[in-house]
Design a protein around this motif. Sequence first.
Motif, PDB file in Angstrom:
ATOM      1  N   THR A   8       0.851  -1.184   0.000  1.00 21.12           N
ATOM      2  CA  THR A   8       0.000   0.000   0.000  1.00 21.12           C
ATOM      3  C   THR A   8       0.891   1.240   0.000  1.00 21.12           C
ATOM      4  O   THR A   8       2.026   1.204   0.459  1.00 21.12           O
ATOM      5  CB  THR A   8      -0.915   0.063   1.244  1.00 21.12           C
ATOM      6  OG1 THR A   8      -0.107   0.034   2.407  1.00 21.12           O
ATOM      7  CG2 THR A   8      -1.897  -1.086   1.269  1.00 21.12           C
ATOM      8  N   TYR A  35      -5.498  -1.537  -6.922  1.00 24.10           N
ATOM      9  CA  TYR A  35      -6.744  -0.971  -6.416  1.00 24.10           C
ATOM     10  C   TYR A  35      -6.504   0.477  -5.993  1.00 24.10           C
ATOM     11  O   TYR A  35      -5.417   0.818  -5.517  1.00 24.10           O
ATOM     12  CB  TYR A  35      -7.210  -1.721  -5.164  1.00 24.10           C
ATOM     13  CG  TYR A  35      -7.445  -3.190  -5.334  1.00 24.10           C
ATOM     14  CD1 TYR A  35      -8.716  -3.678  -5.607  1.00 24.10           C
ATOM     15  CD2 TYR A  35      -6.411  -4.105  -5.170  1.00 24.10           C
ATOM     16  CE1 TYR A  35      -8.947  -5.026  -5.723  1.00 24.10           C
ATOM     17  CE2 TYR A  35      -6.631  -5.462  -5.288  1.00 24.10           C
ATOM     18  CZ  TYR A  35      -7.905  -5.917  -5.563  1.00 24.10           C
ATOM     19  OH  TYR A  35      -8.125  -7.261  -5.682  1.00 24.10           O
ATOM     20  N   THR A  36      -7.521   1.312  -6.135  1.00 22.88           N
ATOM     21  CA  THR A  36      -7.469   2.666  -5.589  1.00 22.88           C
ATOM     22  C   THR A  36      -8.803   2.978  -4.927  1.00 22.88           C
ATOM     23  O   THR A  36      -9.805   2.294  -5.162  1.00 22.88           O
ATOM     24  CB  THR A  36      -7.223   3.734  -6.682  1.00 22.88           C
ATOM     25  OG1 THR A  36      -8.272   3.680  -7.624  1.00 22.88           O
ATOM     26  CG2 THR A  36      -5.886   3.535  -7.357  1.00 22.88           C
ATOM     27  N   ARG A  37      -8.785   4.004  -4.082  1.00 20.59           N
ATOM     28  CA  ARG A  37     -10.015   4.498  -3.476  1.00 20.59           C
ATOM     29  C   ARG A  37      -9.887   6.003  -3.263  1.00 20.59           C
ATOM     30  O   ARG A  37      -8.773   6.531  -3.159  1.00 20.59           O
ATOM     31  CB  ARG A  37     -10.323   3.769  -2.174  1.00 20.59           C
ATOM     32  CG  ARG A  37      -9.265   3.897  -1.100  1.00 20.59           C
ATOM     33  CD  ARG A  37      -9.649   3.065   0.091  1.00 20.59           C
ATOM     34  NE  ARG A  37      -8.624   3.099   1.128  1.00 20.59           N
ATOM     35  CZ  ARG A  37      -8.743   2.467   2.269  1.00 20.59           C
ATOM     36  NH1 ARG A  37      -9.808   1.748   2.520  1.00 20.59           N
ATOM     37  NH2 ARG A  37      -7.789   2.528   3.159  1.00 20.59           N
ATOM     38  N   ARG A  40     -10.185   7.126   2.691  1.00 19.51           N
ATOM     39  CA  ARG A  40     -10.131   5.927   3.544  1.00 19.51           C
ATOM     40  C   ARG A  40     -11.517   5.374   3.841  1.00 19.51           C
ATOM     41  O   ARG A  40     -11.665   4.216   4.177  1.00 19.51           O
ATOM     42  CB  ARG A  40      -9.421   6.244   4.852  1.00 19.51           C
ATOM     43  CG  ARG A  40      -7.952   6.488   4.663  1.00 19.51           C
ATOM     44  CD  ARG A  40      -7.289   6.731   5.985  1.00 19.51           C
ATOM     45  NE  ARG A  40      -5.880   7.015   5.780  1.00 19.51           N
ATOM     46  CZ  ARG A  40      -4.959   6.812   6.692  1.00 19.51           C
ATOM     47  NH1 ARG A  40      -5.288   6.343   7.867  1.00 19.51           N
ATOM     48  NH2 ARG A  40      -3.716   7.090   6.440  1.00 19.51           N
ATOM     49  N   ARG A  41     -12.513   6.201   3.748  1.00 20.90           N
ATOM     50  CA  ARG A  41     -13.882   5.771   4.018  1.00 20.90           C
ATOM     51  C   ARG A  41     -14.481   4.972   2.855  1.00 20.90           C
ATOM     52  O   ARG A  41     -15.450   4.261   3.029  1.00 20.90           O
ATOM     53  CB  ARG A  41     -14.749   6.988   4.322  1.00 20.90           C
ATOM     54  CG  ARG A  41     -14.326   7.686   5.598  1.00 20.90           C
ATOM     55  CD  ARG A  41     -15.059   8.967   5.811  1.00 20.90           C
ATOM     56  NE  ARG A  41     -16.492   8.724   5.964  1.00 20.90           N
ATOM     57  CZ  ARG A  41     -17.392   9.688   6.069  1.00 20.90           C
ATOM     58  NH1 ARG A  41     -17.004  10.945   6.024  1.00 20.90           N
ATOM     59  NH2 ARG A  41     -18.658   9.404   6.205  1.00 20.90           N
ATOM     60  N   HIS A  42     -13.901   5.107   1.670  1.00 19.78           N
ATOM     61  CA  HIS A  42     -14.392   4.403   0.495  1.00 19.78           C
ATOM     62  C   HIS A  42     -13.735   3.032   0.370  1.00 19.78           C
ATOM     63  O   HIS A  42     -12.643   2.810   0.886  1.00 19.78           O
ATOM     64  CB  HIS A  42     -14.107   5.212  -0.776  1.00 19.78           C
ATOM     65  CG  HIS A  42     -14.929   6.446  -0.894  1.00 19.78           C
ATOM     66  ND1 HIS A  42     -14.591   7.619  -0.253  1.00 19.78           N
ATOM     67  CD2 HIS A  42     -16.080   6.692  -1.563  1.00 19.78           C
ATOM     68  CE1 HIS A  42     -15.496   8.533  -0.528  1.00 19.78           C
ATOM     69  NE2 HIS A  42     -16.417   8.002  -1.328  1.00 19.78           N
ATOM     70  N   GLY A  43     -14.392   2.142  -0.345  1.00 22.66           N
ATOM     71  CA  GLY A  43     -13.812   0.828  -0.621  1.00 22.66           C
ATOM     72  C   GLY A  43     -12.878   0.893  -1.819  1.00 22.66           C
ATOM     73  O   GLY A  43     -12.924   1.831  -2.618  1.00 22.66           O
ATOM     74  N   TYR A  44     -12.035  -0.130  -1.938  1.00 16.17           N
ATOM     75  CA  TYR A  44     -11.104  -0.193  -3.070  1.00 16.17           C
ATOM     76  C   TYR A  44     -11.837  -0.614  -4.342  1.00 16.17           C
ATOM     77  O   TYR A  44     -12.760  -1.426  -4.303  1.00 16.17           O
ATOM     78  CB  TYR A  44      -9.991  -1.210  -2.790  1.00 16.17           C
ATOM     79  CG  TYR A  44      -8.940  -0.721  -1.824  1.00 16.17           C
ATOM     80  CD1 TYR A  44      -8.026   0.238  -2.200  1.00 16.17           C
ATOM     81  CD2 TYR A  44      -8.857  -1.250  -0.541  1.00 16.17           C
ATOM     82  CE1 TYR A  44      -7.044   0.677  -1.327  1.00 16.17           C
ATOM     83  CE2 TYR A  44      -7.890  -0.812   0.338  1.00 16.17           C
ATOM     84  CZ  TYR A  44      -6.982   0.144  -0.060  1.00 16.17           C
ATOM     85  OH  TYR A  44      -6.022   0.574   0.817  1.00 16.17           O
ATOM     86  N   LYS A  45     -11.392  -0.066  -5.466  1.00 13.39           N
ATOM     87  CA  LYS A  45     -11.890  -0.442  -6.787  1.00 13.39           C
ATOM     88  C   LYS A  45     -10.703  -0.855  -7.645  1.00 13.39           C
ATOM     89  O   LYS A  45      -9.635  -0.243  -7.577  1.00 13.39           O
ATOM     90  CB  LYS A  45     -12.614   0.726  -7.452  1.00 13.39           C
ATOM     91  CG  LYS A  45     -13.876   1.126  -6.737  1.00 13.39           C
ATOM     92  CD  LYS A  45     -14.546   2.278  -7.437  1.00 13.39           C
ATOM     93  CE  LYS A  45     -15.771   2.701  -6.646  1.00 13.39           C
ATOM     94  NZ  LYS A  45     -16.430   3.873  -7.234  1.00 13.39           N
TER      95      LYS A  45
END
Length: 112
Positions: A8, A35-37, A40-45
Motif C-alpha cells: 500500500t 486498487y485505488t479508493r 479511507r472511508r471508500h472501498g477499493y476499486k
Amino acid sequence: MEYLVERTDKDILTLAKWSFWYTGDNLILRAYRLYTRETRRHGYKIVQDYDGSRPNDTGRGKLKKKEVPFPYQVMDELKERITHDAVTLVGNTWADHQERKNELRMREEEQS
C-alpha cells in the motif's frame, strides 16, 4: 505453494496485490491487481488487472504480463518467504528422519 504479496502507499489509498505460484522449479505470476479508493472511508476499486489464467484478455484496465510492475521489494520479500518455507520444510523433514533413525537404534539395542 501460493504466495500473496501486498503493498500500500503511505496514504493507504492505493493497494497492489501480486499472487504467485511456486512449483519448486518455476515461479509463476498468477495475478496482479492495482486498487485505488477516493478516501479511507471508500472501498477499493480495481484499476488495473492481470490474470495469469487469461493472459490474452484485453479489456478495460487489463494488463499484459510484461506490463505488470515488479518492484525489487516485492521480489525480495517473495524470495525470503520461499527460502524460509524451504528451510522449514527441509529442517522438519531432516529432524523427523533423525528422530526415526534414533528410535530404530534404541529398539534394536533393546532387542539385543
